[in-house]
Design an enzyme around this catalytic site. Structure first.
Site, PDB file in Angstrom:
ATOM      1  N   ARG A  67      22.487  81.992  72.440  1.00  0.00           N
ATOM      2  CA  ARG A  67      21.360  82.943  72.681  1.00  0.00           C
ATOM      3  C   ARG A  67      20.100  82.286  72.152  1.00  0.00           C
ATOM      4  O   ARG A  67      18.936  82.679  72.722  1.00  0.00           O
ATOM      5  CB  ARG A  67      21.564  83.958  71.466  1.00  0.00           C
ATOM      6  CG  ARG A  67      20.844  85.160  71.538  1.00  0.00           C
ATOM      7  CD  ARG A  67      20.715  85.986  72.704  1.00  0.00           C
ATOM      8  NE  ARG A  67      21.781  86.988  72.942  1.00  0.00           N
ATOM      9  CZ  ARG A  67      22.116  87.574  73.898  1.00  0.00           C
ATOM     10  NH1 ARG A  67      21.704  87.193  74.999  1.00  0.00           N
ATOM     11  NH2 ARG A  67      23.307  88.280  73.896  1.00  0.00           N
ATOM     12  N   HIS A 111      12.000 102.978  81.878  1.00  0.00           N
ATOM     13  CA  HIS A 111      13.076 103.343  81.419  1.00  0.00           C
ATOM     14  C   HIS A 111      13.313 104.706  81.980  1.00  0.00           C
ATOM     15  O   HIS A 111      12.460 105.468  82.261  1.00  0.00           O
ATOM     16  CB  HIS A 111      12.868 103.676  79.638  1.00  0.00           C
ATOM     17  CG  HIS A 111      14.172 104.183  79.147  1.00  0.00           C
ATOM     18  ND1 HIS A 111      15.136 103.338  78.974  1.00  0.00           N
ATOM     19  CD2 HIS A 111      14.807 105.267  78.821  1.00  0.00           C
ATOM     20  CE1 HIS A 111      16.141 104.070  78.239  1.00  0.00           C
ATOM     21  NE2 HIS A 111      15.859 105.118  78.255  1.00  0.00           N
ATOM     22  N   GLU A 148      10.328  98.010  68.068  1.00  0.00           N
ATOM     23  CA  GLU A 148      11.261  99.320  68.162  1.00  0.00           C
ATOM     24  C   GLU A 148      11.695  99.519  69.706  1.00  0.00           C
ATOM     25  O   GLU A 148      10.804  99.896  70.366  1.00  0.00           O
ATOM     26  CB  GLU A 148      10.756 100.424  67.503  1.00  0.00           C
ATOM     27  CG  GLU A 148      11.763 101.483  66.805  1.00  0.00           C
ATOM     28  CD  GLU A 148      10.960 102.742  66.357  1.00  0.00           C
ATOM     29  OE1 GLU A 148      11.663 103.666  66.403  1.00  0.00           O
ATOM     30  OE2 GLU A 148       9.746 102.644  65.931  1.00  0.00           O
ATOM     31  N   GLU A 179      10.197 106.031  89.826  1.00  0.00           N
ATOM     32  CA  GLU A 179       9.836 104.618  89.211  1.00  0.00           C
ATOM     33  C   GLU A 179       9.179 103.649  90.114  1.00  0.00           C
ATOM     34  O   GLU A 179       8.040 103.012  89.615  1.00  0.00           O
ATOM     35  CB  GLU A 179      11.308 104.082  88.959  1.00  0.00           C
ATOM     36  CG  GLU A 179      12.090 104.790  87.734  1.00  0.00           C
ATOM     37  CD  GLU A 179      13.271 103.839  87.536  1.00  0.00           C
ATOM     38  OE1 GLU A 179      13.152 102.735  87.491  1.00  0.00           O
ATOM     39  OE2 GLU A 179      14.160 104.663  86.763  1.00  0.00           O
TER      40      GLU A 179
HETATM   41  C1  GAR Z   1      15.791 101.128  86.554  1.00  0.00           C
HETATM   42  O1  GAR Z   1      16.216 102.594  86.788  1.00  0.00           O
HETATM   43  C2  GAR Z   1      15.081 101.215  85.319  1.00  0.00           C
HETATM   44  O2  GAR Z   1      14.559 102.230  84.961  1.00  0.00           O
HETATM   45  C3  GAR Z   1      16.262 100.748  84.305  1.00  0.00           C
HETATM   46  O3  GAR Z   1      17.127  99.911  85.043  1.00  0.00           O
HETATM   47  C4  GAR Z   1      17.097 100.283  86.505  1.00  0.00           C
HETATM   48  C5  GAR Z   1      16.766  98.978  87.252  1.00  0.00           C
HETATM   49  O4  GAR Z   1      16.930  99.253  88.596  1.00  0.00           O
HETATM   50  N1  GAR Z   1      15.940 100.354  82.914  1.00  0.00           N
HETATM   51  C6  GAR Z   1      16.546 100.651  82.061  1.00  0.00           C
HETATM   52  O5  GAR Z   1      17.673 101.171  82.051  1.00  0.00           O
HETATM   53  C7  GAR Z   1      15.781 100.074  80.629  1.00  0.00           C
HETATM   54  N2  GAR Z   1      16.476 100.444  79.392  1.00  0.00           N
HETATM   55  P1  GAR Z   1      16.343  98.072  89.568  1.00  0.00           P
HETATM   56  O6  GAR Z   1      17.137  96.692  89.106  1.00  0.00           O
HETATM   57  O7  GAR Z   1      16.751  98.697  90.964  1.00  0.00           O
HETATM   58  O8  GAR Z   1      14.824  98.231  89.339  1.00  0.00           O
END
Ligand code: GAR
Length: 208
Positions: A67, A111, A148, A179
């Site tokens: 890490r 998110h 946070e 998104e």
């Molecule tokens: C997306 O839905 C994003 O919002 C989520 O991961 C996915 C990635 O999709 N992010 C989280 O869950 C963060 N906590 P992608 O690789 O196809 O862009």
């Protein structure tokens, strides 16, 4: 206004990464992706970056040798890229404090829920929690990254209806479509210098 320089961090399929690339290619967004950082070798995002001739820094826990070293490699690559904005687009690692502090108000995350509901966890956990909670509306949130988890100031959200017949996949896909609109839009606001942060709240300055 000059071209905004981005580092994108992603661990998964990279559909959001692709949405940013497409917005740049279609001249909707004046940005350049300088670097993709991933902790998952050969993930979809990495493959898309290679195809687009974008440098990839792969620092999996295993290949980095632990890490501490992983965070050192990531931190060095990000710092050397001299990016204006870091974009977490499906990145499943919590950033070390040092990076969050160094790039205060310059890191955004997407998110798949309407925060503060269903914070924490990676897709598809938030979508699953939304279905289990019986909510009628869900969506996605772009927010500033603070120490946070998923609690930084909200920049933008887009809502979708949750249908009675939805599965986790159908809901996740409906949210993903939003998104792909909101993430390039927020980056554009940054590129235009319109994102104002005051008292822990974000507002978007109007264009002239
Ligand atoms: C997306 O839905 C994003 O919002 C989520 O991961 C996915 C990635 O999709 N992010 C989280 O869950 C963060 N906590 P992608 O690789 O196809 O862009």
């Amino acid at each position: 206004m000059s071209t905004i320089r981005l580092t994108v961090l992603a661990s998964g399929n990279g559909s959001n990464f692709k949405a940013i690339l497409d917005a740049i290619e279609s001249d909707e967004l004046d940005a350049e992706i300088l670097l993709l950082v991933t902790n998952t070798a050969n993930c979809g995002a990495a493959q898309k970056a290679i195809k687009a001739h974008i440098p990839v820094c792969t620092c999996s826990l295993k290949s980095s040798g632990g890490r501490t070293r992983q965070f050192e490699i990531m931190s060095k690559a990000i710092t050397e890229s001299k990016s204006d904005l870091l974009v977490l687009a499906g990145f499943n690692l919590i950033l070390p404090t040092q990076i969050v502090t160094q790039f205060e108000n310059k890191i955004i995350n997407i998110h798949p829920s309407l925060l503060p509901s269903f914070s924490g966890g990676m897709s598809p956990q938030p979508q699953k929690a939304a279905l289990e909670g019986g909510v009628k509306v869900s969506g996605c949130t772009v927010h500033l990254v603070t120490e946070e988890l998923d609690a930084g100031p909200i920049i933008a959200q887009r809502a979708v209806a949750v249908h009675h017949c939805d599965t986790v996949d159908s809901l996740a896909n409906r949210i993903l479509k939003e998104e792909h609109i909101v993430l390039p839009q927020v980056i554009k606001w940054f590129s235009e210098g319109r994102v104002c942060i005051s008292d822990g709240r974000v507002s978007i300055r109007n264009t002239e």
